[in-house]
Scaffold this active site. Structure first.
Site, PDB file in Angstrom:
ATOM      1  N   LYS A  76      -2.885 -40.278 -14.647  1.00  0.00           N
ATOM      2  CA  LYS A  76      -3.810 -41.202 -13.984  1.00  0.00           C
ATOM      3  C   LYS A  76      -3.845 -42.520 -14.759  1.00  0.00           C
ATOM      4  O   LYS A  76      -3.720 -42.523 -15.987  1.00  0.00           O
ATOM      5  CB  LYS A  76      -5.195 -40.543 -13.951  1.00  0.00           C
ATOM      6  CG  LYS A  76      -6.248 -41.270 -13.153  1.00  0.00           C
ATOM      7  CD  LYS A  76      -7.522 -40.428 -13.085  1.00  0.00           C
ATOM      8  CE  LYS A  76      -8.669 -41.142 -12.404  1.00  0.00           C
ATOM      9  NZ  LYS A  76      -9.889 -40.297 -12.336  1.00  0.00           N
ATOM     10  N   SER A 151     -11.867 -39.733  -7.739  1.00  0.00           N
ATOM     11  CA  SER A 151     -11.074 -40.904  -8.020  1.00  0.00           C
ATOM     12  C   SER A 151      -9.617 -40.605  -8.381  1.00  0.00           C
ATOM     13  O   SER A 151      -8.784 -41.515  -8.324  1.00  0.00           O
ATOM     14  CB  SER A 151     -11.720 -41.691  -9.164  1.00  0.00           C
ATOM     15  OG  SER A 151     -11.737 -40.917 -10.340  1.00  0.00           O
ATOM     16  N   SER A 175     -13.983 -35.874  -9.937  1.00  0.00           N
ATOM     17  CA  SER A 175     -12.751 -36.609  -9.611  1.00  0.00           C
ATOM     18  C   SER A 175     -11.439 -35.856  -9.805  1.00  0.00           C
ATOM     19  O   SER A 175     -10.386 -36.374  -9.420  1.00  0.00           O
ATOM     20  CB  SER A 175     -12.694 -37.905 -10.402  1.00  0.00           C
ATOM     21  OG  SER A 175     -13.468 -38.864  -9.757  1.00  0.00           O
TER      22      SER A 175
HETATM   23  N1  GLN Z   1     -17.219 -39.602  -7.052  1.00  0.00           N
HETATM   24  C1  GLN Z   1     -17.821 -39.667  -8.352  1.00  0.00           C
HETATM   25  C2  GLN Z   1     -18.163 -41.080  -8.706  1.00  0.00           C
HETATM   26  O1  GLN Z   1     -17.867 -41.932  -7.949  1.00  0.00           O
HETATM   27  C3  GLN Z   1     -16.925 -39.013  -9.349  1.00  0.00           C
HETATM   28  C4  GLN Z   1     -16.109 -39.915 -10.157  1.00  0.00           C
HETATM   29  C5  GLN Z   1     -15.346 -39.220 -11.237  1.00  0.00           C
HETATM   30  O2  GLN Z   1     -15.429 -38.007 -11.435  1.00  0.00           O
HETATM   31  N2  GLN Z   1     -14.631 -40.011 -12.003  1.00  0.00           N
HETATM   32  O3  GLN Z   1     -18.716 -41.346  -9.706  1.00  0.00           O
END
Ligand code: GLN
Length: 470
Positions: A76, A151, A175
């Site tokens: 990532k 994400s 995410s």
């Molecule tokens: N959807 C969550 C957020 O927007 C999770 C993000 C993540 O785990 N990096 O914060």
């Protein structure tokens, strides 16, 4: 190209001279090229990966190769790899090249994994759709009009589309698990502190964990074993390592706690509910015990998560001032330069969260928001620990909904509510696994989530594996 579900299959083909690492890398690079429309990879490290592959082929011949020889991974874009760009999907890190590698990357390379490129993600890992990246949205390989989740959407899409064998994602509030669910693959968020965060571009440091996304539980086990363990560069990283060799203690019946509020969640997709209930039935048939429990705090999970993570993010992201890293926009004086850089460099969602975070931390509001949310976090941790003291695992769906169309959800709170089932494990620090249950009518997958006691990854993965293979 042949589809491999596990590294073991790849290594077997290599050992029988049916495949070389060099060919494998070439195949993946071709596949990435063919699937450019998915926008999963931001960049590939073509020549680097090919020359590494030749070296590893030699090592295999000489029987000196590491345990991950034959593993081609994508990382990532918020994980640092020495001399390579890492931008967390943001314009503000444009042209930034890392001067060192994240501990996880070093550990993978030490075992002869090959890093093939970096993967698209929501800007600073804030999002559930991979639409907030400066590089544009990633598409779901199961249907390119749909989001892959986020994400770590690039990481999950790449595994599903066979663009590389496995990937690393990061999970602050779901995410890894939510995109794994949306793309029909496996994802593990390890216990907080099991895997070093050194070299991870921070979003909310007391929540962030790096973890693998794969096509099999076996590979989750293998990769977690390699990337876990203590690290002098991360003081929150504990002296534990998943011991792969140890005989797995996963034999015998387990007790599963099913969360009432999740199964009966008003907005749950009916197909997810049906498949989840079928899985519960199967678990019972296999001789495990199933008990329904209440998590009355479910409604407080998302608000507590967003107060605490935006607070941490506002502090973590203050370092992007146009002077230390990446993008710079000039100004009349230093204050103007910083203001111009941040105005131009950050996207809307990141700005929204910085504003929210500074608000909840401000002197006038600290007690009513930040301090309250900290208390809620403690209650959630206690509640989760209490359930896990009476049961081996908590079982719930990974997401309430199936993937939706790109551009479909515009309201931020609508997206925040997607995280309702995943944030608990980040608030409490417990390990959580997302596994596909079954194909849905529209060719996506329903996904279940298992939350286990701290550092129970080995047992949890073993149990999950025995359930799905039966
Ligand atoms: N959807 C969550 C957020 O927007 C999770 C993000 C993540 O785990 N990096 O914060």
């Amino acid at each position: 190209m042949k589809q491999y579900n596990s590294l073991k299959e790849i290594q077997e083909d290599i050992s029988k001279n049916r495949l070389t690492c060099k060919e494998l890398v070439e195949n993946y690079l071709q596949n990435i090229e063919k699937n450019k429309h998915l926008n999963a990879f931001i960049e590939t490290y073509q020549s680097d990966a090919s020359s590494k592959a030749s070296i590893i082929d030699k090592k295999i011949e000489n029987k000196t190769a590491g345990k991950l020889a034959g593993l081609v991974v994508g990382i990532k874009d918020n994980i640092c790899y020495k001399s390579h760009p890492a931008t967390a999907g943001s314009k503000i890190l444009n042209n930034f090249k890392s001067t060192y590698s994240a501990t996880v990357v070093e550990k993978l390379i030490n075992e002869d994994a090959i890093i093939i490129g970096r993967l698209n993600c929501d800007e600073f890992a804030m999002g559930s759709t991979t639409e907030s990246s400066v590089y544009g949205p990633t598409r779901n390989p199961l249907n390119p009009n749909f989001v892959p989740g986020g994400s770590s959407g690039g990481s999950a899409a790449a595994v599903q589309a066979n663009l590389c064998h496995a990937t690393l994602g990061t999970d602050t509030g779901g995410s890894i698990r939510q995109p794994a669910a949306f793309c029909g693959v496996f994802g593990l968020k390890p216990t907080y502190g099991l895997v070093s965060r050194h070299g991870l571009i921070a979003y909310a440091s007391s929540f962030d964990q790096i973890g693998p996304i794969t096509k099999s539980i076996e590979d989750l086990q293998l990769i977690t074993a390699v990337i876990s363990g203590p690290d002098d560069f991360d003081s929150t990283c504990v002296a534990k390592k998943i011991n792969q060799q140890k005989k797995s203690p996963n034999k015998g019946p387990k007790k599963f706690a099913i969360v009432n509020q999740a199964v009966n969640f008003p907005k749950i997709d009916p197909e997810i509910k049906t498949h989840f209930n079928q899985l519960v039935k199967k678990i019972k048939t296999l001789g495990h015990t199933v008990e329904y429990v209440d998590i009355p705090l479910l409604d407080y999970l998302v608000p507590a998560y967003y107060i605490l993570t935006t607070a941490e993010a506002s502090s973590n992201l203050s370092r992007y001032d146009g002077i230390k890293y990446g993008h710079q926009k000039s100004g009349k004086n230093i204050d103007q330069l910083i203001q111009n850089t941040r105005t131009d460099g950050f996207g809307t969602e990141v700005k929204r969260r910085i504003l929210l975070g500074t608000f909840v931390l401000s002197a006038g509001h600290y007690e009513s928001y930040y301090s309250k949310a900290q208390k809620v976090r403690r209650l959630i941790k206690n509640e989760t620990e209490l359930i896990l003291s009476k049961h081996n695992y908590i079982l719930l769906p990974t997401t309430p909904e199936l993937p939706f169309k790109i551009g479909h959800k515009k309201e931020p709170t609508e997206l925040y509510n997607q995280d309702i089932f995943t944030v608990q494990a980040n608030l409490s620090g417990h390990p959580a696994l997302a596994l596909p249950i079954k194909k849905t009518k529209n060719q996506f997958f329903s996904s279940a989530q298992i939350i286990g006691p701290y550092f129970s990854e080995q047992d949890m993965l073993g149990t999950a594996s025995s359930i799905i293979s039966n």
